[in-house]
Scaffold this motif. Sequence first.
Motif, PDB file in Angstrom:
ATOM      1  N   ALA A 191      70.402  69.379  21.191  1.00 40.81           N
ATOM      2  CA  ALA A 191      71.177  70.676  20.952  1.00 40.81           C
ATOM      3  C   ALA A 191      70.164  71.776  20.942  1.00 40.81           C
ATOM      4  N   LYS A 192      68.938  71.642  21.747  1.00 39.83           N
ATOM      5  CA  LYS A 192      67.996  73.131  22.672  1.00 39.83           C
ATOM      6  C   LYS A 192      68.674  72.552  23.958  1.00 39.83           C
ATOM      7  N   ILE A 193      69.459  71.675  24.722  1.00 41.44           N
ATOM      8  CA  ILE A 193      70.338  72.021  25.857  1.00 41.44           C
ATOM      9  C   ILE A 193      71.338  72.480  25.718  1.00 41.44           C
ATOM     10  N   LEU A 194      72.216  72.240  24.861  1.00 43.97           N
ATOM     11  CA  LEU A 194      73.221  72.485  25.023  1.00 43.97           C
ATOM     12  C   LEU A 194      73.461  74.311  23.911  1.00 43.97           C
ATOM     13  N   THR A 195      72.883  74.182  23.648  1.00 42.75           N
ATOM     14  CA  THR A 195      72.678  75.689  23.025  1.00 42.75           C
ATOM     15  C   THR A 195      72.421  76.442  24.140  1.00 42.75           C
ATOM     16  N   ARG A 196      71.201  76.159  25.333  1.00 42.09           N
ATOM     17  CA  ARG A 196      71.114  76.657  26.715  1.00 42.09           C
ATOM     18  C   ARG A 196      71.958  76.852  26.990  1.00 42.09           C
ATOM     19  N   ILE A 197      72.718  76.115  27.854  1.00 40.58           N
ATOM     20  CA  ILE A 197      73.878  76.324  28.355  1.00 40.58           C
ATOM     21  C   ILE A 197      75.496  77.210  28.096  1.00 40.58           C
ATOM     22  N   LEU A 198      75.819  76.930  26.053  1.00 38.90           N
ATOM     23  CA  LEU A 198      75.947  77.974  25.475  1.00 38.90           C
ATOM     24  C   LEU A 198      76.024  79.218  25.797  1.00 38.90           C
ATOM     25  N   LYS A 199      74.765  79.776  25.792  1.00 38.37           N
ATOM     26  CA  LYS A 199      73.910  81.303  26.244  1.00 38.37           C
ATOM     27  C   LYS A 199      74.245  81.558  27.562  1.00 38.37           C
ATOM     28  N   GLU A 200      74.089  80.655  28.487  1.00 35.12           N
ATOM     29  CA  GLU A 200      74.981  81.196  29.859  1.00 35.12           C
ATOM     30  C   GLU A 200      76.226  81.137  29.966  1.00 35.12           C
ATOM     31  N   LEU A 252      78.457  64.375  24.615  1.00 35.90           N
ATOM     32  CA  LEU A 252      77.848  64.472  26.010  1.00 35.90           C
ATOM     33  C   LEU A 252      78.941  64.214  27.193  1.00 35.90           C
ATOM     34  N   ARG A 253      79.178  63.188  27.253  1.00 38.34           N
ATOM     35  CA  ARG A 253      80.699  62.520  28.284  1.00 38.34           C
ATOM     36  C   ARG A 253      81.039  63.057  28.140  1.00 38.34           C
ATOM     37  N   ARG A 254      81.869  64.809  26.860  1.00 37.60           N
ATOM     38  CA  ARG A 254      83.243  64.970  27.236  1.00 37.60           C
ATOM     39  C   ARG A 254      82.367  66.932  27.638  1.00 37.60           C
ATOM     40  N   GLU A 255      81.592  67.105  27.243  1.00 38.13           N
ATOM     41  CA  GLU A 255      81.046  67.852  27.401  1.00 38.13           C
ATOM     42  C   GLU A 255      80.255  68.304  29.335  1.00 38.13           C
ATOM     43  N   TYR A 256      80.357  67.438  29.632  1.00 39.61           N
ATOM     44  CA  TYR A 256      80.087  66.814  31.122  1.00 39.61           C
ATOM     45  C   TYR A 256      81.122  67.017  31.725  1.00 39.61           C
ATOM     46  N   THR A 257      82.373  66.339  31.316  1.00 35.68           N
ATOM     47  CA  THR A 257      83.200  66.234  31.733  1.00 35.68           C
ATOM     48  C   THR A 257      83.953  67.458  31.832  1.00 35.68           C
ATOM     49  N   GLU A 258      84.283  68.127  30.705  1.00 38.25           N
ATOM     50  CA  GLU A 258      84.486  69.732  31.211  1.00 38.25           C
ATOM     51  C   GLU A 258      83.423  70.223  32.281  1.00 38.25           C
ATOM     52  N   GLN A 285      77.332  73.308  37.627  1.00 35.81           N
ATOM     53  CA  GLN A 285      76.995  72.356  37.569  1.00 35.81           C
ATOM     54  C   GLN A 285      75.661  72.230  37.606  1.00 35.81           C
ATOM     55  N   LYS A 286      74.533  72.339  37.499  1.00 37.54           N
ATOM     56  CA  LYS A 286      73.650  72.589  37.148  1.00 37.54           C
ATOM     57  C   LYS A 286      73.429  71.890  35.443  1.00 37.54           C
ATOM     58  N   HIS A 287      74.774  72.493  34.523  1.00 40.15           N
ATOM     59  CA  HIS A 287      74.898  72.393  33.262  1.00 40.15           C
ATOM     60  C   HIS A 287      75.127  70.801  33.684  1.00 40.15           C
ATOM     61  N   ALA A 288      76.115  70.870  34.256  1.00 34.84           N
ATOM     62  CA  ALA A 288      76.319  69.001  33.963  1.00 34.84           C
ATOM     63  C   ALA A 288      75.349  67.627  34.612  1.00 34.84           C
ATOM     64  N   GLN A 289      74.307  68.288  36.224  1.00 37.85           N
ATOM     65  CA  GLN A 289      73.361  67.390  35.900  1.00 37.85           C
ATOM     66  C   GLN A 289      72.384  67.274  34.671  1.00 37.85           C
ATOM     67  N   TRP A 290      72.086  69.082  33.928  1.00 34.59           N
ATOM     68  CA  TRP A 290      71.855  67.938  32.559  1.00 34.59           C
ATOM     69  C   TRP A 290      72.379  68.152  31.472  1.00 34.59           C
ATOM     70  N   GLU A 292      89.284  78.859  30.873  1.00 33.86           N
ATOM     71  CA  GLU A 292      88.454  77.821  30.892  1.00 33.86           C
ATOM     72  C   GLU A 292      87.358  77.939  30.053  1.00 33.86           C
ATOM     73  N   GLU A 293      86.446  79.269  30.833  1.00 33.82           N
ATOM     74  CA  GLU A 293      85.316  79.633  29.653  1.00 33.82           C
ATOM     75  C   GLU A 293      85.278  80.058  28.873  1.00 33.82           C
ATOM     76  N   ARG A 294      86.290  80.395  28.009  1.00 31.66           N
ATOM     77  CA  ARG A 294      86.661  80.567  26.237  1.00 31.66           C
ATOM     78  C   ARG A 294      87.002  79.473  25.939  1.00 31.66           C
ATOM     79  N   HIS A 295      87.455  78.528  26.475  1.00 32.93           N
ATOM     80  CA  HIS A 295      87.615  77.182  25.799  1.00 32.93           C
ATOM     81  C   HIS A 295      86.704  76.309  25.958  1.00 32.93           C
ATOM     82  N   CYS A 296      85.581  76.145  26.548  1.00 33.06           N
ATOM     83  CA  CYS A 296      84.757  75.396  26.802  1.00 33.06           C
ATOM     84  C   CYS A 296      83.413  75.642  26.161  1.00 33.06           C
ATOM     85  N   ARG A 297      83.673  77.424  25.735  1.00 28.43           N
ATOM     86  CA  ARG A 297      82.693  77.461  24.953  1.00 28.43           C
ATOM     87  C   ARG A 297      82.649  77.541  23.497  1.00 28.43           C
TER      88      ARG A 297
END
Length: 168
Positions: A136-145, A35-41, A73-78, A113-118
């Motif tokens: 995992a549900k939160i991350l799946t939602r982020i992945l779709k966006e 989660l910290r890595r995802e937040y940073t990205e 920014q919203k993803h980072a907040q989640w 950047e988007e390709r790397h994060c995805r």
Amino acid sequence: MERGNMFFWSELKKSWQRLLKSLPHDGRQKLLEILRREYTEEMESTLQFFRHADCMHYPQFRERLLRIARDEQKHAQWLEERIIALGGEIPHVSFTPEEGFNSWECLRLDLEEERHCRADLIDRLPLVEKIDPETAKILTRILKEEENHREQITDMLMRSDPEAVWPV
């Protein structure tokens, strides 16, 4: 605070405490690391998209990148909320966005950047699903966006002129 609000926050706190107790210590630590890595990205993407929106030659591209930046920014907040709920610390993000020499180059960098994060998110998701299905549900939602963002940036890139001058 209203009585209903107090009840809601009390119940929410109890739910998070049950979650914390149910996760094995190693699983919780691994989850927090992910989660910290995802937040940073997400924060780095946010900063880059806001910066690159300022560089867009076309105002409609600027607006689309600003919307994408707000989504990031919203993803980072989640992710921040989830990290705190799991008893973790929010990482400090110090990042200088890569600069493109024109709007086309900025979009190319944003697509990269988007390709790397995805790709990172796809790699991490199976482990998160095993540790904590709610996260995992939160991350799946982020992945779709993120996939939607990738498509939008690809569209802008294809419509922009690679010879465009840097905006003044």
